[in-house]
Design an enzyme around this catalytic site. Structure first.
Site, mmCIF file in Angstrom:
data_model
loop_
_atom_site.group_PDB
_atom_site.id
_atom_site.type_symbol
_atom_site.label_atom_id
_atom_site.label_comp_id
_atom_site.label_asym_id
_atom_site.label_seq_id
_atom_site.Cartn_x
_atom_site.Cartn_y
_atom_site.Cartn_z
ATOM 1 N N ASN A 166 0.860 -1.191 0.000
ATOM 2 C CA ASN A 166 0.000 0.000 0.000
ATOM 3 C C ASN A 166 0.894 1.238 0.000
ATOM 4 O OD1 ASN A 166 -1.823 2.059 0.572
ATOM 5 N ND2 ASN A 166 -2.118 1.459 2.715
ATOM 6 N N LYS B 193 -0.015 4.305 -0.093
ATOM 7 C CA LYS B 193 -0.645 5.491 0.516
ATOM 8 C C LYS B 193 -0.504 6.686 -0.441
ATOM 9 C CE LYS B 193 0.540 3.418 4.872
ATOM 10 N NZ LYS B 193 0.425 3.499 6.302
ATOM 11 N N HIS C 45 -9.360 0.812 5.274
ATOM 12 C CA HIS C 45 -8.031 0.961 5.881
ATOM 13 C C HIS C 45 -8.164 1.867 7.100
ATOM 14 C CE1 HIS C 45 -3.889 2.253 6.474
ATOM 15 N NE2 HIS C 45 -3.528 1.165 5.823
ATOM 16 N N GLU D 200 -6.497 4.276 8.167
ATOM 17 C CA GLU D 200 -6.349 5.720 7.916
ATOM 18 C C GLU D 200 -7.631 6.301 7.322
ATOM 19 O OE1 GLU D 200 -2.654 5.416 5.742
ATOM 20 O OE2 GLU D 200 -1.679 4.808 7.606
ATOM 21 N N GLU E 210 -4.920 -5.295 10.731
ATOM 22 C CA GLU E 210 -3.875 -4.288 10.871
ATOM 23 C C GLU E 210 -4.071 -3.531 12.183
ATOM 24 O OE1 GLU E 210 -2.034 -3.091 6.920
ATOM 25 O OE2 GLU E 210 -3.824 -1.902 7.127
ATOM 26 N N GLY F 194 2.880 1.987 10.627
ATOM 27 C CA GLY F 194 3.764 3.131 10.430
ATOM 28 C C GLY F 194 4.537 3.514 11.684
ATOM 29 N N SER G 207 3.956 -2.533 10.029
ATOM 30 C CA SER G 207 5.425 -2.537 10.112
ATOM 31 C C SER G 207 6.052 -3.856 9.666
ATOM 32 C CB SER G 207 5.880 -2.155 11.527
ATOM 33 O OG SER G 207 5.409 -0.853 11.856
#
Ligand code: PEP
Length: 245
Positions: free
Chosen positions: A9, A11, A94, A96, A163, A169, A208
């Site tokens: 991904n 982003k 996701h 985010e 996730e 991240g 990660s």
């Protein structure tokens, strides 16, 4: 047999020329029909990514979509528009999107329905935040994301990515034991909805993931692949795809 998925991904990274450079570096380093490799570039690089990867083992997907077909939805992109670029997968929910852009289980559910109806293969993302983990709410929360996100969905080609938000991240990876515990729990919830077909549903871990921890994660029974953010932007991604099982 569940074919492994190694997904990247990007982003909000890489314009068209960076996309072309990336694939000319990556493609000679990977070749596998044993694993499904998918890259999720930003919308503006989808077409370029599809043409760069034609004839290779890499498939392309979008990071998000809208659940309506067309109309006055400024800034949104429909599933059909994504299909039209040649992309075949889409990420839905996701973290985010959920935390920064107000995505809810209800919108996730609408998007999943529309993706299937349009012929895009979705990956639904779920995961708890640090507070929820520390206060022992992880399993209830994941169960509700699965139940509500997948409400009424019968298509067992769904892929679920676990996730944990605290691992995205941050450089902190869930231990393989922590990841397996939740992925196994997700499969049990999927079995309540899909019966025996849940054995064939791919469950990914994301948070990660790097070349240094992929092998240990992939050794877990209920982890069928990974969703990689930061490390998918670099040539390290080839080492992740080529990890030695
Ligand atoms: C992600 O964005 O889905 C992700 C897992 O990011 P990272 O690998 O950078 O933690």
């Amino acid at each position: 047999m569940r074919k492994e998925i190694i997904a990247g991904n990007w982003k909000m990274n890489k314009n068209v020329s960076q996309t072309k450079d990336y694939f000319s570096e990556l493609l000679p380093l990977i070749s596998t029909d044993k694993r499904e490799v998918v890259i999720f570039p930003p919308f503006t690089s989808l077409s370029a990514a599809v043409s760069c990867t034609q004839g290779s083992c890499v498939k392309i997907g979008a990071q998000n979509m809208y659940f309506e077909d067309s109309g006055a939805f400024t800034g949104e992109v429909s599933a059909e528009m994504i299909r039209d670029t040649g992309a075949v997968r889409v990420l839905v929910g996701h973290s985010e999107r959920r935390t920064l852009f107000g995505e809810t289980d209800e919108t996730v559910n609408k998007k999943l329905r529309k993706a299937f109806e349009t012929g895009l293969s979705p990956i639904m993302c779920v995961g708890e935040d640090l507070n929820q983990r520390q206060s022992g709410e992880t399993f209830d929360f994941i169960a509700s994301q699965i139940r509500n996100g997948l409400a009424g969905i019968e298509n067992d080609s769904i892929v679920v990515a676990y996730e944990p938000i605290w691992a995205i991240g941050t450089g902190v990876t869930a231990t393989s034991g922590q990841a397996e515990e939740v992925c196994g729990f997700i499969r049990e919830r999927l079995a309540e909805q899909f019966g025996n077909a849940a054995d064939g549903i791919r469950i990914l871990y994301g948070g990660s993931v790097k070349a240094g921890n992929i092998k240990e994660l992939m050794a877990m029974e209920d982890i069928d692949g990974v969703l990689v953010g930061g490390a998918s932007l670099k040539s390290e991604f080839a080492d992740i795809v080529n990890y030695d099982d």
